[in-house]
Design an enzyme around this catalytic site. Structure first.
Site, PDB file in Angstrom:
ATOM      1  N   SER A   1       0.986  -1.273  -0.046  1.00 23.81           N
ATOM      2  CA  SER A   1      -0.069   0.169  -0.094  1.00 23.81           C
ATOM      3  C   SER A   1       0.740   1.256  -0.131  1.00 23.81           C
ATOM      4  O   SER A   1       1.598   1.418  -1.013  1.00 23.81           O
ATOM      5  CB  SER A   1      -0.966   0.140   1.228  1.00 23.81           C
ATOM      6  OG  SER A   1      -1.988   0.835   1.073  1.00 23.81           O
TER       7      SER A   1
ATOM      8  N   ASP B   1      -8.922  -5.323  -5.418  1.00 22.36           N
ATOM      9  CA  ASP B   1      -8.489  -4.351  -4.488  1.00 22.36           C
ATOM     10  C   ASP B   1      -9.560  -3.261  -4.418  1.00 22.36           C
ATOM     11  O   ASP B   1      -9.666  -2.607  -5.579  1.00 22.36           O
ATOM     12  CB  ASP B   1      -7.307  -3.699  -4.769  1.00 22.36           C
ATOM     13  CG  ASP B   1      -6.463  -2.759  -3.816  1.00 22.36           C
ATOM     14  OD1 ASP B   1      -7.357  -2.328  -2.976  1.00 22.36           O
ATOM     15  OD2 ASP B   1      -5.186  -2.522  -4.278  1.00 22.36           O
TER      16      ASP B   1
ATOM     17  N   HIS C   1      -7.211  -5.757  -1.064  1.00 26.15           N
ATOM     18  CA  HIS C   1      -6.090  -4.747  -0.774  1.00 26.15           C
ATOM     19  C   HIS C   1      -4.959  -5.330   0.078  1.00 26.15           C
ATOM     20  O   HIS C   1      -3.764  -5.132  -0.140  1.00 26.15           O
ATOM     21  CB  HIS C   1      -6.636  -3.425  -0.206  1.00 26.15           C
ATOM     22  CG  HIS C   1      -5.376  -2.322  -0.232  1.00 26.15           C
ATOM     23  ND1 HIS C   1      -4.941  -1.819  -1.503  1.00 26.15           N
ATOM     24  CD2 HIS C   1      -4.834  -1.734   0.923  1.00 26.15           C
ATOM     25  CE1 HIS C   1      -4.023  -0.867  -1.127  1.00 26.15           C
ATOM     26  NE2 HIS C   1      -4.100  -0.771   0.302  1.00 26.15           N
TER      27      HIS C   1
END
Length: 202
Positions: free
Chosen positions: A13, A107, A141
Site C-alpha cells: 500500500s 482491491d 488490498h
C-alpha cells in the site's frame, strides 16, 4: 544493520510507493517487491534532500459509503497520468534492479491493477526490464503473509474510519500463501542467486 551488498525492499500500500521511491533515489537497491502499490506518491508530500514530490491529488468528496457504513476510497484517487499529477509520479526510470508487483484484482482501496500497468509501461518506455506482475483474482488490498485472517475491512490509519479493502475470503487466503512463496523465490533469485527456496511445511 542491513546485510550488504544485496538489499531488497518489500512494501504494501503506502509502503509500496515508499519502496518505489527508495528504489528510484537510493543506491544499492538490488530488488523490489510491492503489493497493491501506487506509482505516484500518496497521502503526504515526500521530502528527499532538496526535492519535494507532492502527493497524488485525492477528493474525499468522492469517497463512497456502503450500506453498512464503511468507506470505499476507490474513486477518491485521481489518475496519476493526468497533467496535474505528473509531479507526484515516482521516477521509476531511475531504478536499477528488478521489480515484482503483486496485485489483488478485487482491491477496493485503489486501482492496483491499473497502477501496475502504468509501472510496466513506464519502465519499458525507458529501456528498463519489464517487471514481473502477478495478479490474483478475488483478492483484496491487504495481502498479508500466509494464514493471517483476510482483512476485508479495517480502520484506515489516516482517515480513522473503517475502510473496505475487498477480497473473497477463500481466494484471498490462497493468494496470501502463493504470494509469500513468490516473494521468497524472487528475493532468493535476485539477492542470493538461487532459483528456488524451501517452502514451509505448515
Amino acid at each position: 544493520m542491513v546485510k550488504r551488498p544485496s538489499i531488497g525492499l518489500l512494501g504494501f500500500s503506502k509502503g509500496g510507493d515508499l519502496c518505489l521511491s527508495m528504489a528510484s533515489f537510493l543506491k544499492g537497491i538490488t530488488a523490489t517487491v510491492v503489493i497493491n502499490a501506487c506509482v505516484a506518491n500518496t497521502i503526504a508530500p515526500l521530502h528527499y534532500r532538496d526535492m519535494i514530490i507532492p502527493k497524488l491529488v485525492s477528493d474525499t468528496g468522492k469517497i463512497k459509503i456502503t450500506k453498512s457504513g464503511f468507506f470505499n476510497m476507490m474513486d477518491s484517487w485521481s489518475n496519476p497520468l493526468e497533467e496535474r499529477n505528473h509531479q507526484s509520479l515516482i521516477p521509476l526510470e531511475k531504478v536499477q534492479g528488478p521489480f515484482l508487483i503483486i496485485v489483488g484484482m478485487d482491491d477496493q482501496g485503489w486501482k492496483s491493477e491499473f497502477y501496475a500497468q502504468i509501472a510496466s509501461e513506464r519502465l519499458q518506455a525507458h529501456g528498463k526490464e519489464r517487471p514481473q506482475i502477478i495478479c490474483y483474482p478475488g483478492t483484496g488490498h491487504s495481502i498479508n503473509p500466509p494464514y493471517f485472517p483476510p482483512s476485508r475491512i479495517s480502520v484506515h490509519a489516516v482517515l480513522g474510519e473503517a475502510v473496505v479493502y475487498g477480497g473473497e475470503p477463500k481466494a484471498h487466503s490462497k493468494a496470501q500463501v502463493d504470494a509469500w512463496k513468490q516473494i521468497q523465490t524472487f528475493f532468493h533469485k535476485h539477492l542470493n542467486g538461487k532459483k528456488s527456496v524451501k517452502h514451509s511445511k505448515m
